[in-house]
Scaffold this motif. Structure first.
Motif, short mmCIF file in Angstrom:
data_model
loop_
_atom_site.label_atom_id
_atom_site.label_comp_id
_atom_site.label_asym_id
_atom_site.label_seq_id
_atom_site.Cartn_x
_atom_site.Cartn_y
_atom_site.Cartn_z
N GLU A 1 0.78 -1.20 -0.30
CA GLU A 1 -0.12 -0.02 -0.46
C GLU A 1 0.86 1.27 0.12
OE1 GLU A 1 -2.20 -0.47 3.33
OE2 GLU A 1 -3.96 -1.59 2.41
N ASN B 1 -5.40 4.16 -6.12
CA ASN B 1 -4.34 5.04 -5.55
C ASN B 1 -3.86 6.13 -5.50
OD1 ASN B 1 -3.17 5.62 -8.31
ND2 ASN B 1 -1.56 5.00 -7.03
N GLU C 1 1.14 4.08 -2.70
CA GLU C 1 1.02 6.07 -2.83
C GLU C 1 2.17 6.16 -3.35
OE1 GLU C 1 -2.14 6.93 -2.22
OE2 GLU C 1 -2.73 4.65 -2.18
#
Length: 489
Positions: A25, A48, A29
């Motif tokens: 994750e 994202n 990002e």
């Protein structure tokens, strides 16, 4: 007991999985491309931050929602994600122009691909790259070219305003260079295409402009484009033009081939162009017609193409960077520009010319380079060729106040380091600097530079410590200490 051990192993495994998810994750990002993933039901499972900013849609409004309900402006047919989910076939490098929710025009290049698990389509992934800024630059290039052509029509000038070099601008007396100049002079008389190759900094565009300005086309447009500077999707539209409706947001605009009609089009770094676009270029050269992106009709053009490459054409063909059939079409006249290390006797000519140029620009009165600098120049391999020599002279002259001669201590530090590495003499090879290791400090870097400059001064003075100390502004005792410290003898 075994159950407890299994439970402990399960907890460890779950902790590792949670950690991996957090890592993935975080990576998503931090990416500078937009990522949008849907599952096989059309529900968004990854969206994202970059994609959210591009489309001005809050992540909470999209993530976990059905794609069409979250984005009602889309349909099953217009959504690239749903199209790929339905067909199982990738859609690569699709340019899209659209207005986002904030009213800002966005240009992206999207690639959408099915997610296959055990040969079954389990979802679709879309990657979007924002090229709005690049598109704006490309548009400026086209507009500037158009304005220059309009200005040119107002009156005759010695050559097209896009050019400033003529055959007389090419300096050097080396036999290999004279051969290249002779080829250029002969090629200028004909309308045939020309392929120029040579290392970076050898003067390929100088030759291209000189050919144009010596040719019957000199009063017609000269337009140059660097094939490595733009994404291939933009490059195609820039070269061939675009038609309204050809893709989302496309407008009617002439490409560089049409703008260069009657003149010369320089394709710099041709080997950076992908093979598919090279095939389209080949057709234009064969048929002398161009079809704008998205158009049905064709436009006749009369353009001479000069292409440049920074590698040998045979190597480019072998490495699949140049189509062989395109080479035969472009390389009607092939000119190789020799590297500076192949004609080191020309260094003195270039040095004199650059000193004259920067004397005027920097308001100094340099007359020459010192024998030591000349020796370093002759030993150096010049990977950046004439352009690198020009930058070294300019850098050195920026450090001079009242002197009339460029000394070793005036040379840029990075050049001194590179010269020490590539030196041909045993003394210089013995003092070759090593790359800094992790954890080394600024002090380490300064010592490396000091060692390199002292080595260059010793090389210049033939190892004479007294003369080297004078060059460096040190006492003989201090220099001897540093020589011992750095083990230079």
């Amino acid at each position: 007991m075994e159950i407890l051990e299994s439970a402990a192993e399960m907890r460890t495994l779950l902790a590792e999985l949670r950690h991996k998810i957090q890592v993935y994750e975080t990576i998503l990002e931090r990416l500078d491309v937009g990522i949008h993933v849907i599952d096989n039901k059309g529900k968004t499972i990854v969206y994202n931050d970059t994609m959210s900013k591009l489309e001005c849609c809050a992540t909470t409004e999209v993530l976990g929602k059905d794609l069409l309900s979250a984005m009602p402006h889309l349909t099953t047919e217009t959504s690239t994600l749903l199209t790929v989910l339905r067909t199982g076939k990738s859609l690569t490098d699709r340019q899209q122009n659209y207005i986002n929710a904030h009213g800002k025009q966005i240009v992206t290049v999207n690639s959408t691909t099915p997610l296959l698990i055990a040969d079954k389509v389990m979802g679709a992934l879309e990657i979007s790259k924002d090229i709005t800024f690049i598109q704006a630059l490309a548009d400026k290039i086209v507009n500037l070219q158009e304005n220059l052509i309009k200005q040119k029509k107002g009156g005759q000038v010695p050559h097209h305003p896009n050019t400033r070099y003529t055959i007389e601008s090419i300096l050097g007396e080396a036999p290999l260079l004279k051969v290249a100049i002779h080829y250029a002079e002969r090629a200028a008389r004909t309308p045939s295409n020309v392929l120029i190759f040579g290392e970076t900094g050898t003067g390929k565009e100088l030759f291209a402009q000189s050919i144009h300005n010596l040719s019957p086309r000199k009063h017609h447009p000269f337009i140059a484009i660097n094939c490595a500077a733009l994404p291939e999707q933009l490059l195609e539209g820039l070269l061939f033009g675009t038609t309204k409706g050809g893709f989302t947001g496309a407008i009617d605009r002439a490409g560089l081939f049409e703008q260069a009609n009657g003149g010369t089009l320089l394709l710099d770094e041709l080997n950076s162009m992908n093979m598919e676009l090279q095939a389209k270029l080949l057709r234009v050269l064969q048929e002398n017609i161009v079809r704008r992106v998205g158009a049905a009709n064709e436009v006749p053009v009369n353009v001479r193409v000069i292409a440049t490459m920074n590698m040998d054409p045979s190597a480019a063909i072998e490495q699949k960077k140049l189509r062989e059939d395109l080479y035969y079409r472009l390389g009607v006249v092939t000119i190789r520009i020799p590297a500076l290390r192949e004609r080191k006797n020309d260094i003195a000519i270039y040095t004199t010319a650059f000193i004259k140029k920067y004397n005027s620009a920097l308001k100094v009165k340099i007359k020459r380079i010192s024998p030591g600098v000349e020796d370093i120049f002759l030993r150096y391999n010049w990977p950046g060729n004439v352009r690198e020599l020009q930058h070294v002279i300019e850098g050195a002259m920026n450090l001079i106040v009242n002197e009339e001669e460029i000394e070793v201590q005036h040379l840029p530090m990075l050049f001194c380091a590179n010269a020490a590495v590539s030196a041909e003499s045993p003394r210089e090879a013995a003092v070759r600097p090593v790359a800094l290791e992790a954890g080394q400090t600024l002090g380490d870097q300064k010592e490396l530079m000091e060692k390199t400059i002292i080595a260059a001064a010793l090389a210049e003075t033939g190892g004479n410590t007294t003369r080297a100390a004078g060059r460096l502004g040190l006492t003989r005792q201090v220099l001897q200490y540093k020589i011992k410290k750095y083990k230079l003898k």
